[in-house]
Design a protein around this motif. Structure first.
Motif, PDB file in Angstrom:
ATOM      1  N   MET A  12       0.818  -1.215   0.000  1.00 12.60           N
ATOM      2  CA  MET A  12       0.000   0.000   0.000  1.00 12.60           C
ATOM      3  C   MET A  12       0.850   1.262   0.000  1.00 12.60           C
ATOM      4  N   HIS A  13       2.135   1.113   0.294  1.00 11.69           N
ATOM      5  CA  HIS A  13       3.055   2.254   0.287  1.00 11.69           C
ATOM      6  C   HIS A  13       3.970   2.244  -0.938  1.00 11.69           C
ATOM      7  N   GLY A  14       3.704   1.335  -1.891  1.00  9.12           N
ATOM      8  CA  GLY A  14       4.451   1.344  -3.142  1.00  9.12           C
ATOM      9  C   GLY A  14       5.760   0.579  -3.124  1.00  9.12           C
ATOM     10  N   HIS A  15       5.944  -0.321  -2.166  1.00  8.88           N
ATOM     11  CA  HIS A  15       7.202  -1.071  -2.071  1.00  8.88           C
ATOM     12  C   HIS A  15       7.000  -2.522  -2.525  1.00  8.88           C
ATOM     13  N   GLY A  16       6.552  -2.677  -3.766  1.00  7.84           N
ATOM     14  CA  GLY A  16       6.273  -4.006  -4.297  1.00  7.84           C
ATOM     15  C   GLY A  16       7.490  -4.913  -4.329  1.00  7.84           C
ATOM     16  N   ARG A  17       8.641  -4.359  -4.695  1.00  2.33           N
ATOM     17  CA  ARG A  17       9.868  -5.162  -4.757  1.00  2.33           C
ATOM     18  C   ARG A  17      10.248  -5.706  -3.377  1.00  2.33           C
ATOM     19  N   ARG A  18      10.036  -4.885  -2.355  1.00  2.00           N
ATOM     20  CA  ARG A  18      10.345  -5.340  -0.994  1.00  2.00           C
ATOM     21  C   ARG A  18       9.427  -6.484  -0.592  1.00  2.00           C
ATOM     22  N   ALA A  19       8.165  -6.413  -1.047  1.00  2.00           N
ATOM     23  CA  ALA A  19       7.221  -7.499  -0.750  1.00  2.00           C
ATOM     24  C   ALA A  19       7.679  -8.798  -1.408  1.00  2.00           C
ATOM     25  N   VAL A  20       8.133  -8.697  -2.654  1.00  2.51           N
ATOM     26  CA  VAL A  20       8.634  -9.883  -3.367  1.00  2.51           C
ATOM     27  C   VAL A  20       9.874 -10.438  -2.665  1.00  2.51           C
ATOM     28  N   ASP A  21      10.785  -9.551  -2.257  1.00  2.00           N
ATOM     29  CA  ASP A  21      11.992  -9.990  -1.549  1.00  2.00           C
ATOM     30  C   ASP A  21      11.641 -10.692  -0.240  1.00  2.00           C
ATOM     31  N   LEU A  22      10.641 -10.174   0.443  1.00  2.73           N
ATOM     32  CA  LEU A  22      10.217 -10.778   1.710  1.00  2.73           C
ATOM     33  C   LEU A  22       9.648 -12.176   1.480  1.00  2.73           C
ATOM     34  N   PHE A  23       8.910 -12.319   0.378  1.00  2.00           N
ATOM     35  CA  PHE A  23       8.365 -13.632   0.035  1.00  2.00           C
ATOM     36  C   PHE A  23       9.502 -14.622  -0.244  1.00  2.00           C
ATOM     37  N   ARG A  24      10.517 -14.158  -0.975  1.00  3.05           N
ATOM     38  CA  ARG A  24      11.654 -15.028  -1.266  1.00  3.05           C
ATOM     39  C   ARG A  24      12.367 -15.448   0.025  1.00  3.05           C
ATOM     40  N   LYS A  25      12.422 -14.519   0.977  1.00  2.00           N
ATOM     41  CA  LYS A  25      13.043 -14.832   2.268  1.00  2.00           C
ATOM     42  C   LYS A  25      12.226 -15.893   3.006  1.00  2.00           C
ATOM     43  N   MET A  26      10.886 -15.786   2.926  1.00  4.48           N
ATOM     44  CA  MET A  26      10.020 -16.813   3.531  1.00  4.48           C
ATOM     45  C   MET A  26      10.327 -18.185   2.939  1.00  4.48           C
ATOM     46  N   GLU A  27      10.427 -18.219   1.598  1.00 10.48           N
ATOM     47  CA  GLU A  27      10.710 -19.501   0.934  1.00 10.48           C
ATOM     48  C   GLU A  27      12.068 -20.055   1.361  1.00 10.48           C
ATOM     49  N   ALA A  28      13.073 -19.176   1.461  1.00 15.86           N
ATOM     50  CA  ALA A  28      14.415 -19.614   1.843  1.00 15.86           C
ATOM     51  C   ALA A  28      14.436 -20.200   3.249  1.00 15.86           C
ATOM     52  N   GLU A  29      13.520 -19.740   4.097  1.00 18.59           N
ATOM     53  CA  GLU A  29      13.456 -20.239   5.477  1.00 18.59           C
ATOM     54  C   GLU A  29      12.424 -21.357   5.632  1.00 18.59           C
ATOM     55  N   ASN A  30      11.958 -21.873   4.470  1.00 20.81           N
ATOM     56  CA  ASN A  30      11.026 -23.007   4.442  1.00 20.81           C
ATOM     57  C   ASN A  30       9.709 -22.738   5.166  1.00 20.81           C
ATOM     58  N   LEU A  31       9.282 -21.468   5.104  1.00 20.57           N
ATOM     59  CA  LEU A  31       7.962 -21.129   5.648  1.00 20.57           C
ATOM     60  C   LEU A  31       6.933 -21.306   4.540  1.00 20.57           C
ATOM     61  N   LEU A  58       0.919 -10.617  -1.521  1.00 21.80           N
ATOM     62  CA  LEU A  58       1.943 -10.576  -2.561  1.00 21.80           C
ATOM     63  C   LEU A  58       1.363 -10.080  -3.888  1.00 21.80           C
ATOM     64  N   LEU A  59       0.208 -10.608  -4.278  1.00 21.89           N
ATOM     65  CA  LEU A  59      -0.429 -10.190  -5.535  1.00 21.89           C
ATOM     66  C   LEU A  59      -0.887  -8.742  -5.462  1.00 21.89           C
ATOM     67  N   TYR A  60      -1.361  -8.345  -4.299  1.00 22.76           N
ATOM     68  CA  TYR A  60      -1.771  -6.945  -4.102  1.00 22.76           C
ATOM     69  C   TYR A  60      -0.568  -6.016  -4.282  1.00 22.76           C
ATOM     70  N   ALA A  61       0.567  -6.423  -3.721  1.00 25.48           N
ATOM     71  CA  ALA A  61       1.790  -5.627  -3.838  1.00 25.48           C
ATOM     72  C   ALA A  61       2.235  -5.532  -5.297  1.00 25.48           C
ATOM     73  N   CYS A  62       2.171  -6.645  -6.021  1.00 22.64           N
ATOM     74  CA  CYS A  62       2.539  -6.645  -7.439  1.00 22.64           C
ATOM     75  C   CYS A  62       1.608  -5.735  -8.232  1.00 22.64           C
ATOM     76  N   SER A  63       0.333  -5.774  -7.911  1.00 20.05           N
ATOM     77  CA  SER A  63      -0.648  -4.944  -8.608  1.00 20.05           C
ATOM     78  C   SER A  63      -0.353  -3.467  -8.428  1.00 20.05           C
ATOM     79  N   HIS A  64      -0.008  -3.075  -7.204  1.00 24.21           N
ATOM     80  CA  HIS A  64       0.202  -1.661  -6.908  1.00 24.21           C
ATOM     81  C   HIS A  64       1.596  -1.169  -7.269  1.00 24.21           C
ATOM     82  N   SER A  65       2.431  -2.062  -7.788  1.00 22.34           N
ATOM     83  CA  SER A  65       3.761  -1.648  -8.239  1.00 22.34           C
ATOM     84  C   SER A  65       3.995  -2.016  -9.700  1.00 22.34           C
ATOM     85  N   SER A  66       2.936  -2.436 -10.383  1.00 23.07           N
ATOM     86  CA  SER A  66       2.992  -2.797 -11.807  1.00 23.07           C
ATOM     87  C   SER A  66       4.022  -3.881 -12.091  1.00 23.07           C
ATOM     88  N   LEU A  67       4.128  -4.854 -11.205  1.00 26.41           N
ATOM     89  CA  LEU A  67       5.030  -5.991 -11.414  1.00 26.41           C
ATOM     90  C   LEU A  67       4.237  -7.101 -12.105  1.00 26.41           C
TER      91      LEU A  67
END
Length: 296
Positions: A1-20, A30-39
């Motif tokens: 909601m603050h326009g940091h879509g890339r940070r949201a994607v990075d956070l998701f990758r960190k979740m995956e790396a930690e097997n969450l 994640l999809l909401y973040a991509c939508s609001h950052s045109s990813l």
């Protein structure tokens, strides 16, 4: 909601790396973040990953995000194909996202379909009528606009007036469009005139009257833009707060494109950070740039 879509994607990758294991809500964020950052590519890929890697069936809300993502990026035809291929009945929110994209990108053919579906599903929601009316107005279809407004009137529905708030000195000040009820109304309008003149002279600001969805003369459209509620709130903020402090505004509706440009210029030429929370997201204006990347 603050326009940091890339940070949201990075956070998701960190979740995956930690097997969450991400759940439906994680993918929704994640999809909401991509939508609001045109990813666009990332959003489409995550929609597929959700289903095929994590075996999560999309909720209607995930489809809303995907349709919104594609629609904002002007992939309206692809967004429509997604809606038609849904395994469940598309919700009103899905049609609403599609209609919004059609209005922005002037796709009247798909817009007509989305408008009809939306009004069939939610005939008691005044916001849907306004969205349909705005689509027609953007195409100068004033007879259709009048028909939609008449339907609203017959059913007793009314649209909410545009309203903005600013808190100064532990007191909330409320403004509606072209409002003159504030005790410092004369000073606010004088300040707004000064701001507008400076932005015209130094920033090359020219009113974008296409954002006025009323069948009136050009001069009247400019007057209407100059009286939008967030401009009054910002002018009051510039009058009453110390230099270089952040101005924070809340608005009940989406910020129009002209006010968005206007506010970017204010942040640059008056050396202020301005934070606007509208109906869609947060906008952080700083040095002539907005955090939304002009996508909202």
């Amino acid at each position: 909601m603050h326009g940091h879509g890339r940070r949201a994607v990075d956070l998701f990758r960190k979740m995956e790396a930690e097997n969450l294991l991400p759940d439906h809500v994680a993918f929704l964020a994640l999809l909401y973040a991509c939508s609001h950052s045109s990813l666009v590519d990332e959003g489409k890929r995550f929609f597929e990953i959700m289903q095929h890697e994590y075996k999560l069936e999309p909720w209607p809300e995930h489809y809303v995000c995907l349709v919104d993502l594609l629609g904002r990026a002007n992939y309206v035809e692809e967004a429509f194909q997604i809606v038609e291929s849904m395994k469940m009945e598309p919700t009103a929110a899905v049609w609403c996202a599609l209609l919004g994209a059609c209005r922005i990108h002037s796709n009247s053919e798909i817009g007509e379909i989305a408008a009809r579906k939306l009004l069939e599903m939610k005939p008691a929601n005044p916001g849907n009528y306004v969205l349909v009316s705005n689509m027609y107005a953007a195409e100068d279809r004033w007879e259709d606009v009048e028909e939609v407004r008449m339907r609203m009137k017959i059913t007793g529905l009314r649209k909410d007036p545009a309203c903005s708030w600013i808190e100064v000195g532990n007191m909330v000040h409320t403004f509606i469009a072209r409002d003159r009820s504030h005790p410092y109304s004369d000073e606010i309008y004088a300040k707004l005139a000064q701001i507008t003149k400076k932005l015209e002279n130094d920033g090359g600001y020219v009113a974008q009257t296409r954002y006025v969805l009323h069948n009136v003369e050009e001069k009247e459209k400019i007057k209407m833009l100059y009286g939008h509620s967030e401009r009054l709130a910002i002018a009051y903020g510039l009058l009453t707060t110390p230099k270089r402090t952040t101005i924070r505004i809340t608005k009940n509706l989406r910020v129009c494109g002209d006010c968005h440009t206007f506010t970017k210029l204010i942040s640059k030429f008056f050396d202020r950070e301005i934070v606007v929370r509208d109906a869609n997201r947060f906008h952080h204006f700083r040095d002539g740039v907005c955090s939304c990347g002009d996508i909202w």
